[in-house]
Motif scaffolding. Sequence first.
Motif, PDB file in Angstrom:
ATOM      1  N   ALA A   7     -14.882  14.534  -8.934  1.00 56.86           N
ATOM      2  CA  ALA A   7     -13.606  14.560  -8.174  1.00 56.86           C
ATOM      3  C   ALA A   7     -13.435  13.025  -7.308  1.00 56.86           C
ATOM      4  O   ALA A   7     -12.400  12.670  -7.344  1.00 56.86           O
ATOM      5  N   GLN A   8     -14.553  12.478  -7.113  1.00 54.73           N
ATOM      6  CA  GLN A   8     -14.574  11.039  -6.602  1.00 54.73           C
ATOM      7  C   GLN A   8     -14.381  10.314  -7.696  1.00 54.73           C
ATOM      8  O   GLN A   8     -13.195   9.271  -7.378  1.00 54.73           O
ATOM      9  N   GLY A   9     -14.707  10.491  -8.926  1.00 58.93           N
ATOM     10  CA  GLY A   9     -14.289   9.666 -10.107  1.00 58.93           C
ATOM     11  C   GLY A   9     -12.927   9.701 -10.335  1.00 58.93           C
ATOM     12  O   GLY A   9     -12.231   8.566 -10.526  1.00 58.93           O
ATOM     13  N   PHE A  10     -12.290  10.730 -10.295  1.00 62.08           N
ATOM     14  CA  PHE A  10     -10.948  11.154 -10.532  1.00 62.08           C
ATOM     15  C   PHE A  10     -10.029  10.335  -9.230  1.00 62.08           C
ATOM     16  O   PHE A  10      -8.929   9.809  -9.539  1.00 62.08           O
ATOM     17  N   ALA A  11     -10.714  10.388  -8.039  1.00 65.67           N
ATOM     18  CA  ALA A  11     -10.151   9.728  -6.862  1.00 65.67           C
ATOM     19  C   ALA A  11      -9.967   8.167  -6.651  1.00 65.67           C
ATOM     20  O   ALA A  11      -9.279   7.731  -5.977  1.00 65.67           O
ATOM     21  N   ARG A  42     -10.100   6.556 -14.909  1.00 60.45           N
ATOM     22  CA  ARG A  42      -9.889   6.259 -16.179  1.00 60.45           C
ATOM     23  C   ARG A  42      -8.727   7.237 -16.518  1.00 60.45           C
ATOM     24  O   ARG A  42      -7.944   6.337 -17.313  1.00 60.45           O
ATOM     25  N   TRP A  43      -8.356   8.108 -15.804  1.00 58.61           N
ATOM     26  CA  TRP A  43      -6.991   8.875 -16.361  1.00 58.61           C
ATOM     27  C   TRP A  43      -5.860   8.181 -15.627  1.00 58.61           C
ATOM     28  O   TRP A  43      -4.854   8.187 -16.200  1.00 58.61           O
ATOM     29  N   MET A  44      -5.845   7.328 -14.633  1.00 61.38           N
ATOM     30  CA  MET A  44      -4.888   6.614 -14.197  1.00 61.38           C
ATOM     31  C   MET A  44      -4.563   5.461 -14.919  1.00 61.38           C
ATOM     32  O   MET A  44      -3.522   5.103 -15.203  1.00 61.38           O
ATOM     33  N   ASP A  49      -2.839  14.908 -23.152  1.00 62.26           N
ATOM     34  CA  ASP A  49      -4.056  14.128 -23.160  1.00 62.26           C
ATOM     35  C   ASP A  49      -4.821  14.225 -21.608  1.00 62.26           C
ATOM     36  O   ASP A  49      -5.933  14.027 -21.627  1.00 62.26           O
ATOM     37  N   ILE A  50      -3.851  13.938 -20.786  1.00 61.28           N
ATOM     38  CA  ILE A  50      -4.480  13.857 -19.457  1.00 61.28           C
ATOM     39  C   ILE A  50      -4.921  15.219 -18.855  1.00 61.28           C
ATOM     40  O   ILE A  50      -5.817  15.212 -18.083  1.00 61.28           O
ATOM     41  N   ALA A  51      -4.112  16.205 -19.209  1.00 62.09           N
ATOM     42  CA  ALA A  51      -4.659  17.673 -18.810  1.00 62.09           C
ATOM     43  C   ALA A  51      -6.002  17.895 -19.586  1.00 62.09           C
ATOM     44  O   ALA A  51      -6.831  18.448 -18.872  1.00 62.09           O
ATOM     45  N   ALA A  52      -6.252  17.328 -20.872  1.00 66.45           N
ATOM     46  CA  ALA A  52      -7.751  17.519 -21.277  1.00 66.45           C
ATOM     47  C   ALA A  52      -8.734  16.987 -20.557  1.00 66.45           C
ATOM     48  O   ALA A  52     -10.072  17.307 -20.431  1.00 66.45           O
ATOM     49  N   VAL A  53      -8.286  15.684 -19.915  1.00 68.31           N
ATOM     50  CA  VAL A  53      -9.531  15.083 -19.069  1.00 68.31           C
ATOM     51  C   VAL A  53      -9.559  15.809 -17.930  1.00 68.31           C
ATOM     52  O   VAL A  53     -11.087  16.016 -17.211  1.00 68.31           O
ATOM     53  N   TYR A 105      -1.132  14.761 -11.193  1.00 66.60           N
ATOM     54  CA  TYR A 105      -2.623  14.800 -11.165  1.00 66.60           C
ATOM     55  C   TYR A 105      -3.187  13.904  -9.716  1.00 66.60           C
ATOM     56  O   TYR A 105      -4.358  14.212  -9.853  1.00 66.60           O
ATOM     57  N   LEU A 106      -2.355  13.265  -9.334  1.00 73.99           N
ATOM     58  CA  LEU A 106      -2.726  12.763  -7.901  1.00 73.99           C
ATOM     59  C   LEU A 106      -3.084  14.074  -6.939  1.00 73.99           C
ATOM     60  O   LEU A 106      -4.006  14.229  -6.150  1.00 73.99           O
ATOM     61  N   ASP A 107      -1.980  15.062  -7.047  1.00 70.89           N
ATOM     62  CA  ASP A 107      -1.896  16.155  -6.192  1.00 70.89           C
ATOM     63  C   ASP A 107      -3.470  17.017  -6.861  1.00 70.89           C
ATOM     64  O   ASP A 107      -4.298  17.815  -5.952  1.00 70.89           O
ATOM     65  N   ARG A 108      -3.625  16.997  -8.008  1.00 69.30           N
ATOM     66  CA  ARG A 108      -4.802  17.849  -8.654  1.00 69.30           C
ATOM     67  C   ARG A 108      -6.047  17.174  -8.269  1.00 69.30           C
ATOM     68  O   ARG A 108      -7.077  17.978  -7.807  1.00 69.30           O
ATOM     69  N   THR A 109      -6.235  16.008  -8.365  1.00 66.96           N
ATOM     70  CA  THR A 109      -7.292  15.193  -7.722  1.00 66.96           C
ATOM     71  C   THR A 109      -7.707  15.423  -6.266  1.00 66.96           C
ATOM     72  O   THR A 109      -8.625  15.823  -5.784  1.00 66.96           O
ATOM     73  N   ALA A 110      -6.408  15.563  -5.423  1.00 66.24           N
ATOM     74  CA  ALA A 110      -6.565  16.030  -4.034  1.00 66.24           C
ATOM     75  C   ALA A 110      -7.200  17.270  -3.842  1.00 66.24           C
ATOM     76  O   ALA A 110      -8.163  17.614  -2.943  1.00 66.24           O
ATOM     77  N   GLU A 111      -6.711  17.890  -4.823  1.00 66.24           N
ATOM     78  CA  GLU A 111      -7.198  19.642  -4.765  1.00 66.24           C
ATOM     79  C   GLU A 111      -8.634  19.562  -5.131  1.00 66.24           C
ATOM     80  O   GLU A 111      -9.305  20.459  -4.443  1.00 66.24           O
ATOM     81  N   LEU A 112      -9.161  18.928  -6.233  1.00 62.79           N
ATOM     82  CA  LEU A 112     -10.465  18.998  -6.682  1.00 62.79           C
ATOM     83  C   LEU A 112     -11.325  18.508  -5.403  1.00 62.79           C
ATOM     84  O   LEU A 112     -12.578  18.972  -5.347  1.00 62.79           O
TER      85      LEU A 112
END
Length: 604
Positions: free
Chosen positions: A323-327, A332-334, A408-412, A546-553
Amino acid sequence: MTRSASQTTEMLGLIDAAVTRTRAAGRTDLADKLIGARRRLTSGSWHVLVVGEFKKGKSALVNGILGVEVCGTDAVEFTAVPTFVRSGPPAAAAVPDGDPRARNRIDIRAAAEYGLRGTAEDGSRLRAVEVSLSRAVLSDGLVLIDTPGLGGGFAAASAASTMRALAMADGLIVVTDASQELTATEVDFLRHAQQTCPSVLVALTKTDFYPHWRRILDLDRNHLRSAGIDAEVVAVSSTLRELALDTGDPALNAESGFPVLLDRLRTRLSGQHRRRSLAAAADATRSALASLAESLAIEHTALTRPQERTSTVRRVEAAGTRAQGFAAASARWMNTINDRVGDIRGKHRSDLVDCCRRLEAEAGRRIKEGDPTTEWAEIVPWLYRRANEELTDAHTRLIRSIDELARDIAAVFDDPADIVGFPAVPRRTWSVGQDIRLDALSSRKGGKLEVGMHAARGWSLSSSVVTTLLITTLHPGLLIALPVTAVLGSVFAIRAVRTYRVAKVDTARNEAVRAVATYLGQARADALDGGQEVIRLGHARVRDYYLDRTAELTAAAQHDRAVATSAATADDAEIAARAGAARSELDRVRFLLTATERLTGTST
């Protein structure tokens, strides 16, 4: 109650129950997500375009649906800009062409005039008129869009902008009238339109004016059946509808056909929107419940299986690291989104350039091989049609590329491929299409008088040569050449006419090539403008989701870490109580999750 309405009611009950469970677990982030999903399910907007040829009764049809005059109707003037009508307190605004995000408030009583005129008080161009009304038919989020006339179906100058809007619309009403059966151009447009927007309804208007409308209705249904177009034809009279509303006569209202049209609007055209809304709400509910179920399972395992506590904490920490990596700002996703959006912009621009180059080459060959002075009337609709085909295909490819990015982002994130919905039709996909058209040629085929004058010049030239020789030499032998003058005159006249005609055609060809290049340049710029807005909206939609999804994770990882850590310090009595509560709550959440999956026909 219809099956769709029943499913919506059941989905709302599941969402409410899920909100209760997430709040009880202290996951306010999931509760907020579910509340947003509930709001979108009950009040999300859905767009229906009303299109058709000029003077078929589109604006009167929209007024009849609303029960009040909002769109301008005139015996001479045409609708100049689209009018968007949505639910809300009575208000109206004009949208400038230069800045589509700006709005100039106008008197709602003047909205119809602005729609016909297409210009503001200062003479500046408008892109659209927006109106909000308190009407029952709009209460479920319906947005009706009255569009300028096409004038030639899919071969109309503005058909490409209509198809761009259709690509993101939920439904379409094609308006024709009872003066004649559906034309080949109308059927052709319907065929292309249904490929882009499957939810189509045909409205046969002016049944009060044409006594033979029932025969036309049968013919239209046969035409659609023969063309393989799945669209119901509903016969209506806007005049009878207006009279019925004024007098309160239910029999007259039934005769107008509008009750049937409104029923089809709610059932047939809203179907796609309801399916999308239900699927989106189910995805949000399923995602929230799955996250909550995983947290409860982690808590129960940490409490009841001390031997697995270390591996549980390790798994939770790994989820936190992920989750920290996503945030992270450099996630990479961003970076992928930003890079791909740049690529999409560039490819769309190149795609439009390639399309217009192909069209310019095709048109150039046709112009060089023909005679624009006599064939321009056939070249213009041919080029409109070819341009609409190419630009519509380019827009379809653009939307497909944005969908691929979302997948593709959903797959990440290990999310379902279609979890991110596409934005609704933006105003900037619309252009004032009737301004983007091929200019008429000033070079035309010479008339009889003009051709005769050039022939006379050739004849007079030959006569002048013989006469001059006779006078200057006074040689009597030249008298025998006088009879030859007629022959020479004819030769010179024919040559003069031929030269004139060749020059006339060459001039027309050059002018036609320039007109084609100008038109295609304008069409490309208009398509690029609409495409850039679609890219902007698609980019924002994927990024924000996916910003919201990152916050959720991140919130889930923090919650799970706290639960797993506290389990290590709990005494036996606390462990027994918390384990029993976690087990009971997990059973409730899994029950809701199963019900959600059963409702939408999915399984994990």
